[in-house]
Design a protein around this motif. Structure first.
Motif, PDB file in Angstrom:
ATOM      1  N   GLY A   1       0.418  11.214  -0.854  1.00 30.32           N
ATOM      2  CA  GLY A   1      -0.216  10.077  -0.831  1.00 30.32           C
ATOM      3  C   GLY A   1      -0.696   9.551  -2.187  1.00 30.32           C
ATOM      4  O   GLY A   1      -1.148   8.534  -2.415  1.00 30.32           O
ATOM      5  N   SER A   2      -0.838  10.676  -3.200  1.00 25.65           N
ATOM      6  CA  SER A   2      -1.244  10.480  -4.576  1.00 25.65           C
ATOM      7  C   SER A   2      -0.212  10.189  -5.459  1.00 25.65           C
ATOM      8  O   SER A   2      -0.290  10.126  -6.875  1.00 25.65           O
ATOM      9  N   VAL A   3       1.169  10.107  -5.218  1.00 20.88           N
ATOM     10  CA  VAL A   3       2.285   9.949  -6.067  1.00 20.88           C
ATOM     11  C   VAL A   3       2.076   8.876  -7.043  1.00 20.88           C
ATOM     12  O   VAL A   3       2.303   8.825  -8.180  1.00 20.88           O
ATOM     13  N   SER A   4       1.772   7.518  -6.693  1.00 18.15           N
ATOM     14  CA  SER A   4       1.620   6.568  -7.332  1.00 18.15           C
ATOM     15  C   SER A   4       0.651   6.640  -8.484  1.00 18.15           C
ATOM     16  O   SER A   4       0.835   6.309  -9.413  1.00 18.15           O
ATOM     17  N   VAL A   5      -0.672   7.231  -8.034  1.00 17.29           N
ATOM     18  CA  VAL A   5      -1.551   7.544  -9.029  1.00 17.29           C
ATOM     19  C   VAL A   5      -1.068   8.535 -10.137  1.00 17.29           C
ATOM     20  O   VAL A   5      -1.370   8.298 -11.211  1.00 17.29           O
TER      21      VAL A   5
ATOM     22  N   LEU B   1       0.774  -1.143  -0.009  1.00 17.00           N
ATOM     23  CA  LEU B   1      -0.055   0.005   0.081  1.00 17.00           C
ATOM     24  C   LEU B   1       0.787   1.218  -0.121  1.00 17.00           C
ATOM     25  O   LEU B   1       1.590   1.359   0.830  1.00 17.00           O
ATOM     26  N   ARG B   2       0.858   1.916  -1.013  1.00 21.42           N
ATOM     27  CA  ARG B   2       1.414   3.293  -1.161  1.00 21.42           C
ATOM     28  C   ARG B   2       0.769   4.594  -1.172  1.00 21.42           C
ATOM     29  O   ARG B   2       1.234   5.679  -1.326  1.00 21.42           O
TER      30      ARG B   2
ATOM     31  N   PHE C   1       4.567  18.630  -9.039  1.00 19.34           N
ATOM     32  CA  PHE C   1       3.813  17.907  -7.941  1.00 19.34           C
ATOM     33  C   PHE C   1       4.814  17.485  -6.842  1.00 19.34           C
ATOM     34  O   PHE C   1       4.342  17.067  -5.791  1.00 19.34           O
ATOM     35  N   SER C   2       5.959  17.318  -7.049  1.00 22.00           N
ATOM     36  CA  SER C   2       7.070  16.880  -6.256  1.00 22.00           C
ATOM     37  C   SER C   2       7.297  18.236  -5.357  1.00 22.00           C
ATOM     38  O   SER C   2       8.332  17.825  -4.171  1.00 22.00           O
ATOM     39  N   GLY C   3       7.131  19.366  -5.387  1.00 24.23           N
ATOM     40  CA  GLY C   3       7.453  20.183  -4.479  1.00 24.23           C
ATOM     41  C   GLY C   3       6.715  20.156  -3.310  1.00 24.23           C
ATOM     42  O   GLY C   3       6.162  21.521  -2.773  1.00 24.23           O
TER      43      GLY C   3
ATOM     44  N   LEU D   1       0.419   9.960 -15.329  1.00 24.00           N
ATOM     45  CA  LEU D   1       1.218  10.835 -16.305  1.00 24.00           C
ATOM     46  C   LEU D   1       2.048   9.815 -17.252  1.00 24.00           C
ATOM     47  O   LEU D   1       2.768  10.416 -18.063  1.00 24.00           O
ATOM     48  N   GLY D   2       1.844   8.596 -17.073  1.00 20.68           N
ATOM     49  CA  GLY D   2       2.549   7.721 -17.930  1.00 20.68           C
ATOM     50  C   GLY D   2       4.450   7.624 -17.719  1.00 20.68           C
ATOM     51  O   GLY D   2       5.079   7.503 -18.751  1.00 20.68           O
ATOM     52  N   ILE D   3       4.683   7.964 -16.555  1.00 21.35           N
ATOM     53  CA  ILE D   3       5.958   8.107 -16.116  1.00 21.35           C
ATOM     54  C   ILE D   3       6.474   6.351 -16.244  1.00 21.35           C
ATOM     55  O   ILE D   3       5.958   5.816 -15.464  1.00 21.35           O
TER      56      ILE D   3
END
Length: 648
Positions: A514-518, A73-74, A473-475, A523-525
């Motif tokens: 908490g939404s990084v995985s989504v 769970l991420r 979003f990483s900021g 974004l298709g990274i």
């Protein structure tokens, strides 16, 4: 009733004082030693309970996050979980009632003649001496004087002792908790792709942080003018200071998920590299803004002399801190190279830790920036000193700073949650908080998208649009922004800064983190990219051990990218001269330096360098660096002429 108390000394300045006299009647009994012992025991008990609460928070966070990782769970990182648990604990402390009332005494200062006191009525006293005496024949022999510490201006005296103890001195964050976090970031840096993206990282960290601070401050000042009650409280310098404070990013949540999912290493390097230097720039920028405010003689408007003074102060502090940290790191490398302290790994590890922490303390004592000094000291320690350490010290130093970083970071995030209910200096203003969120979002966008477009003009590979969105979003805001905001909360404006900063940190860590995985999927990274070699072990990383399960995502080979021109320039010089000088690596200075420098080259070349038959094959801290091709991959045996130098 507002109460002011006195503070500790300030090195190099005068100690303001305020003497308050209180006279008790004869019936008031003098305190006995047993009463003082009882008070000391009560204080010790409350302090222990306070530390116990935070320790239990960390234990609960670790156990819960292990359960999350065990089930793959991420959606919540340990830092977000620490904040949530901290909020719960803070609410319990705040609304559970008083555990033990704190005895208080409201006093009125006796203003002394100007010649007899250096107390300035415009500022709070730095020291309060409370003189207690009893009426009666023996009054002269019963006079007592007590000194009290400064906690700032308050509206009501807090009566809950554990609520008071749950708040820490802000200097604890700067002197105890932040140093291991900053040093670990530099010491554990994955430098292969970091150096290959050095130009982009410097652009985002130096220019981007400046853009973020000014855009955030400018937007806040513009929007504040719409709200009349806020417009009277803030100047443009105030909002610019807030912009500098809130520009410090801490994407620990994002980086942890990147590492677990093996996200594209170039994206990881950009996010990590920006956050490392961004903290240093943010703290120096706040100092520069403060110096402008002190030097500015114009109440309203712009003063050119003060501006150039602030810019010069910024450059002087940053460069001096950089030189200090680098010199301490180089000194440690030379000390470990030319001594046999590696024969005693415990002493070697202690020396390494103390020399690193010394760089921070010297900078702070010299009115420089310890964060910048410690950052570059850590980079020098990883780049040079690490190669001179014994195998035991290599393992111990890496594990020690990883442990300290984990505990310090989670403690700070727990404290952020607790302080929302227990810290007495919060000032909630809905209008200011909304404006702060809008300004922070727009300031980050003004940093990432225009600079990415500028970098893509001459960069290969390009920073694609989906990478730009992820960089935006990483900021996340975190420990550094909170530590800067909590350091001074005397004025109402600074109290509003603290509250807005804490809320930005909480929302960004929990919601965005908490939404990084989504976001990665949306974004298709690419994920599942082959990891680079671990810089401090010289080997490939396996699946992250903390996840409990192996990552079955198919691995892709890392893309081959061009080396940054700055890395190429420094790489050749470093390989030829700096590494042979500060470590036992090859080629030696005897091979690389001009002949007229032969005596110096022989002096700085150790017997270990000369007796080694072959180069070390990818076993030092820079096995993954690959920024200098000239000496890469070939082995040279020691010539007989060099062997004779052992007797020189």
């Amino acid at each position: 009733m507002k109460l002011r108390r006195g503070l500790s000394f300030v090195i190099g300045g005068f100690i303001g004082n305020c003497i308050v006299k209180t006279i008790f009647s004869e019936s008031d009994a003098a305190p006995t030693d047993s009463e003082f012992d009882e008070k000391a025991l009560d204080t010790h008990r409350v302090d222990s309970l306070n530390l116990l609460l935070y320790t239990l928070l960390l234990i609960l966070t670790i156990v819960t996050i292990w359960m999350f990782k065990n089930r793959r769970l991420r959606f919540l990182h340990e830092t977000g979980l620490a904040v949530i648990y901290g909020l719960v604990l803070g609410a319990v402390i705040r609304f559970s009632g008083n555990s033990q009332s704190v005895r208080g005494l409201v006093v009125v200062p006796k203003v002394m003649p100007r010649k007899a006191s250096n107390y300035n009525l415009a500022t709070p006293p730095e020291v309060i001496w409370l003189q207690l005496s009893r009426r009666g024949k023996a009054a002269a022999s019963l006079n007592k004087t007590y000194s009290y510490t400064f906690k700032g201006e308050v509206d009501d005296v807090v009566s809950n002792e554990i609520e008071q103890k749950a708040t820490f001195d802000p200097e604890i964050f700067f002197n105890i908790l932040l140093p291991p976090i900053i040093f670990h970031a530099a010491y554990s840096m994955k430098r292969r792709f970091f150096f290959k993206n050095l130009g982009a990282i410097f652009t985002f960290a130096f220019l981007g942080t400046t853009v973020t601070a000014f855009v955030t401050g400018g937007i806040m000042w513009s929007l504040i003018q719409i709200v009349p009650n806020l417009a009277r409280k803030f100047s443009f310098l105030d909002t610019l200071y807030f912009g500098a404070v809130i520009s410090a990013t801490d994407p620990v949540t994002v980086l942890a998920i990147f590492s677990e999912l093996h996200v594209d290493v170039n994206l990881y390097a950009l996010v990590f590299g920006e956050s490392v230097f961004n903290d240093a720039i943010a703290i120096v920028m706040t100092r520069a803004i403060q110096s402008y405010s002190e030097y500015n003689t114009v109440q309203e408007g712009f003063e050119m002399n003060a501006f150039f003074y602030a810019v010069g102060n910024f450059l002087a502090i940053f460069c001096s801190s950089f030189m200090l940290g680098s010199c301490l790191g180089i000194s440690t490398a030379l000390l470990t190279k030319f001594t046999r302290i590696r024969d005693f790994p415990l002493l070697e590890t202690c020396l390494f830790v103390l020399m690193s922490y010394t760089s921070f303390l010297i900078a702070e004592a010299s009115d420089l920036t310890g964060i910048v000094s410690l950052l570059f000291c850590g980079m020098c320690q990883a780049h040079y000193t690490y190669n001179n350490l014994s195998p035991e010290s290599r393992l111990w130093t890496k594990s020690l700073f990883e442990l300290l970083n984990f505990l310090a970071e989670n403690f700070i995030f727990s404290y952020i949650g607790v302080s929302m209910f227990t810290f007495p200096k919060h000032h909630f203003d809905i209008s200011f908080i909304i404006i702060a969120f809008v300004a922070v979002a727009l300031g980050r966008a003004a940093n990432i998208y225009p600079l990415s477009m500028l970098l893509n003009i001459g960069r290969k590979p390009k920073i694609t649009l989906n990478f730009q969105h992820m960089l935006y979003f990483s900021g996340l805001r975190g420990a550094m922004a909170f530590a800067l905001a909590i350091r001074n909360t005397l004025s109402e404006a600074r109290q509003m800064f603290l509250t807005a900063t804490a809320l930005v940190v909480i929302v960004s860590v929990i919601a965005v983190g908490g939404s990084v995985s989504v976001l990665l999927q949306w974004l298709g990274i690419p994920v599942g990219v082959e990891d680079e070699i671990e810089p401090l072990q010289g080997r490939r990383q396996g699946p992250p051990q903390e996840s409990g399960l192996a990552d079955t995502t198919p691995r892709q080979a890392p893309p081959k990218i061009e080396k940054a021109w700055l890395a190429r320039i420094w790489g050749g010089f470093d390989t030829k001269y700096m590494k042979p000088l500060l470590t036992n690596s090859h080629p030696t200075l005897i091979e690389t330096m001009p002949k007229f420098c032969g005596p110096f080259a022989r002096l700085m070349t150790t017997a270990e360098q000369l007796t080694e038959m072959y180069y070390r094959t990818r076993d030092d801290s820079d096995a993954d660096l690959c920024i200098a091709d000239e000496f890469e991959g070939y082995n040279v045996m020691v010539e007989p002429s060099q062997q004779r130098l052992l007797d020189y």
